[in-house]
Design a protein around this motif. Sequence first.
Motif, PDB file in Angstrom:
ATOM      1  N   ASP A  18      -7.928  59.290 -48.094  1.00  0.00           N
ATOM      2  CA  ASP A  18      -8.686  60.256 -47.298  1.00  0.00           C
ATOM      3  C   ASP A  18      -8.646  59.980 -45.797  1.00  0.00           C
ATOM      4  O   ASP A  18      -9.349  60.640 -45.030  1.00  0.00           O
ATOM      5  N   VAL A  19      -7.815  59.064 -45.377  1.00  0.00           N
ATOM      6  CA  VAL A  19      -7.652  58.851 -43.929  1.00  0.00           C
ATOM      7  C   VAL A  19      -6.909  60.051 -43.349  1.00  0.00           C
ATOM      8  O   VAL A  19      -5.907  60.497 -43.918  1.00  0.00           O
ATOM      9  N   PRO A  20      -7.386  60.581 -42.207  1.00  0.00           N
ATOM     10  CA  PRO A  20      -6.661  61.715 -41.608  1.00  0.00           C
ATOM     11  C   PRO A  20      -5.227  61.327 -41.247  1.00  0.00           C
ATOM     12  O   PRO A  20      -4.964  60.236 -40.735  1.00  0.00           O
ATOM     13  N   LEU A  21      -4.320  62.253 -41.501  1.00  0.00           N
ATOM     14  CA  LEU A  21      -2.917  62.033 -41.154  1.00  0.00           C
ATOM     15  C   LEU A  21      -2.771  61.655 -39.687  1.00  0.00           C
ATOM     16  O   LEU A  21      -1.935  60.824 -39.323  1.00  0.00           O
ATOM     17  N   LEU A  22      -3.580  62.251 -38.825  1.00  0.00           N
ATOM     18  CA  LEU A  22      -3.499  61.950 -37.388  1.00  0.00           C
ATOM     19  C   LEU A  22      -3.639  60.453 -37.134  1.00  0.00           C
ATOM     20  O   LEU A  22      -2.886  59.879 -36.332  1.00  0.00           O
ATOM     21  N   VAL A  24      -3.133  57.993 -39.257  1.00  0.00           N
ATOM     22  CA  VAL A  24      -1.992  57.275 -39.828  1.00  0.00           C
ATOM     23  C   VAL A  24      -0.816  57.318 -38.850  1.00  0.00           C
ATOM     24  O   VAL A  24      -0.162  56.300 -38.591  1.00  0.00           O
ATOM     25  N   LEU A  25      -0.562  58.505 -38.301  1.00  0.00           N
ATOM     26  CA  LEU A  25       0.553  58.626 -37.355  1.00  0.00           C
ATOM     27  C   LEU A  25       0.333  57.742 -36.138  1.00  0.00           C
ATOM     28  O   LEU A  25       1.225  57.010 -35.708  1.00  0.00           O
ATOM     29  N   ARG A  26      -0.870  57.802 -35.591  1.00  0.00           N
ATOM     30  CA  ARG A  26      -1.135  57.090 -34.337  1.00  0.00           C
ATOM     31  C   ARG A  26      -1.341  55.586 -34.549  1.00  0.00           C
ATOM     32  O   ARG A  26      -0.769  54.773 -33.822  1.00  0.00           O
ATOM     33  N   THR A  32       2.093  58.033 -30.996  1.00  0.00           N
ATOM     34  CA  THR A  32       0.919  58.445 -30.229  1.00  0.00           C
ATOM     35  C   THR A  32       1.125  59.744 -29.447  1.00  0.00           C
ATOM     36  O   THR A  32       0.238  60.152 -28.703  1.00  0.00           O
ATOM     37  N   GLY A  33       2.279  60.374 -29.635  1.00  0.00           N
ATOM     38  CA  GLY A  33       2.480  61.673 -29.000  1.00  0.00           C
ATOM     39  C   GLY A  33       1.601  62.747 -29.602  1.00  0.00           C
ATOM     40  O   GLY A  33       1.334  63.779 -28.975  1.00  0.00           O
ATOM     41  N   THR A  34       1.151  62.545 -30.818  1.00  0.00           N
ATOM     42  CA  THR A  34       0.222  63.480 -31.469  1.00  0.00           C
ATOM     43  C   THR A  34      -1.190  63.070 -31.069  1.00  0.00           C
ATOM     44  O   THR A  34      -1.593  61.933 -31.284  1.00  0.00           O
ATOM     45  N   LYS A  35      -1.922  64.006 -30.478  1.00  0.00           N
ATOM     46  CA  LYS A  35      -3.187  63.674 -29.820  1.00  0.00           C
ATOM     47  C   LYS A  35      -4.411  64.115 -30.610  1.00  0.00           C
ATOM     48  O   LYS A  35      -4.373  65.086 -31.367  1.00  0.00           O
ATOM     49  N   CYS A  58      -5.446  66.403 -37.799  1.00  0.00           N
ATOM     50  CA  CYS A  58      -6.782  65.799 -37.715  1.00  0.00           C
ATOM     51  C   CYS A  58      -7.628  66.102 -38.947  1.00  0.00           C
ATOM     52  O   CYS A  58      -8.558  65.355 -39.242  1.00  0.00           O
ATOM     53  N   VAL A  59      -7.329  67.189 -39.640  1.00  0.00           N
ATOM     54  CA  VAL A  59      -8.134  67.568 -40.796  1.00  0.00           C
ATOM     55  C   VAL A  59      -7.320  67.516 -42.097  1.00  0.00           C
ATOM     56  O   VAL A  59      -7.709  68.111 -43.094  1.00  0.00           O
ATOM     57  N   THR A  60      -6.193  66.828 -42.043  1.00  0.00           N
ATOM     58  CA  THR A  60      -5.342  66.692 -43.226  1.00  0.00           C
ATOM     59  C   THR A  60      -5.413  65.258 -43.722  1.00  0.00           C
ATOM     60  O   THR A  60      -5.061  64.322 -42.991  1.00  0.00           O
ATOM     61  N   ARG A  61      -5.892  65.068 -44.927  1.00  0.00           N
ATOM     62  CA  ARG A  61      -5.934  63.714 -45.489  1.00  0.00           C
ATOM     63  C   ARG A  61      -4.517  63.281 -45.852  1.00  0.00           C
ATOM     64  O   ARG A  61      -3.746  64.074 -46.403  1.00  0.00           O
ATOM     65  N   VAL A  62      -4.226  62.039 -45.561  1.00  0.00           N
ATOM     66  CA  VAL A  62      -2.856  61.586 -45.758  1.00  0.00           C
ATOM     67  C   VAL A  62      -2.428  61.695 -47.223  1.00  0.00           C
ATOM     68  O   VAL A  62      -1.258  61.960 -47.527  1.00  0.00           O
ATOM     69  N   GLY A  63      -3.388  61.566 -48.125  1.00  0.00           N
ATOM     70  CA  GLY A  63      -3.051  61.694 -49.542  1.00  0.00           C
ATOM     71  C   GLY A  63      -2.533  63.071 -49.902  1.00  0.00           C
ATOM     72  O   GLY A  63      -1.776  63.235 -50.864  1.00  0.00           O
TER      73      GLY A  63
END
Length: 180
Positions: A18-22, A24-26, A32-35, A58-63
């Motif tokens: 349930d960690v936001p994809l944002l 995970v990316l950052r 870190t280009g995704t803000k 920001c509202v997408t869970r990585v799962g």
Amino acid sequence: MIKLTVNGAPREVDVPDDVPLLWVLREELGLTGTKYGCGIALCGACTVHLDGKPLRSCVTRVGEVAGKEITTIEGIAATPMRAVQEAWIAHGTPQCGYCQGGQIMSAIALLRAKPKPTDADIDSAMSANLCRCATYVRIRSAIHAAAETLAGSAAGSATVPPTATPSAPDAGTKPRGEAP
Ligand code: FES
Ligand code: FES
């Protein structure tokens, strides 16, 4: 362990589903280009592509995106869509730059769906990407220039003059509160 494909490369991250994809990316992948802007899917700063379609990370869970293909702004330069980034540069589009990664990702999605968008198409497609610096007219101009480049027009972006500079604001059109 969650497996993703990010910018064409297989990645594995050891985080809860349930960690936001944002984040995970950052934080996990250093992209870190995704803000982070609003965190509630309202500003577009966190826009990435999921299997080629724009997605608010920001509202997408990585799962939810395990096994899927994610593209971030860092992955664009290696594709023909770098023409969009080049148009952004040619038109001096960014001011502070914070929103612009998300703007470019949305613009690319638009150009894939509509290779020759009208002003109305652009304003509609980009309306959910907010810019506190009000660069909307330059975003519109850069999208038109990128469309010409991508279409292989002889004119291309090099012959489409930038229409706005900080010292010479665009006259006539002020979509969505363009700064005077
Ligand atoms: S941070 Fe995701 S839409 Fe604003
Ligand atoms: S360029 Fe500053 S928020 Fe868009």
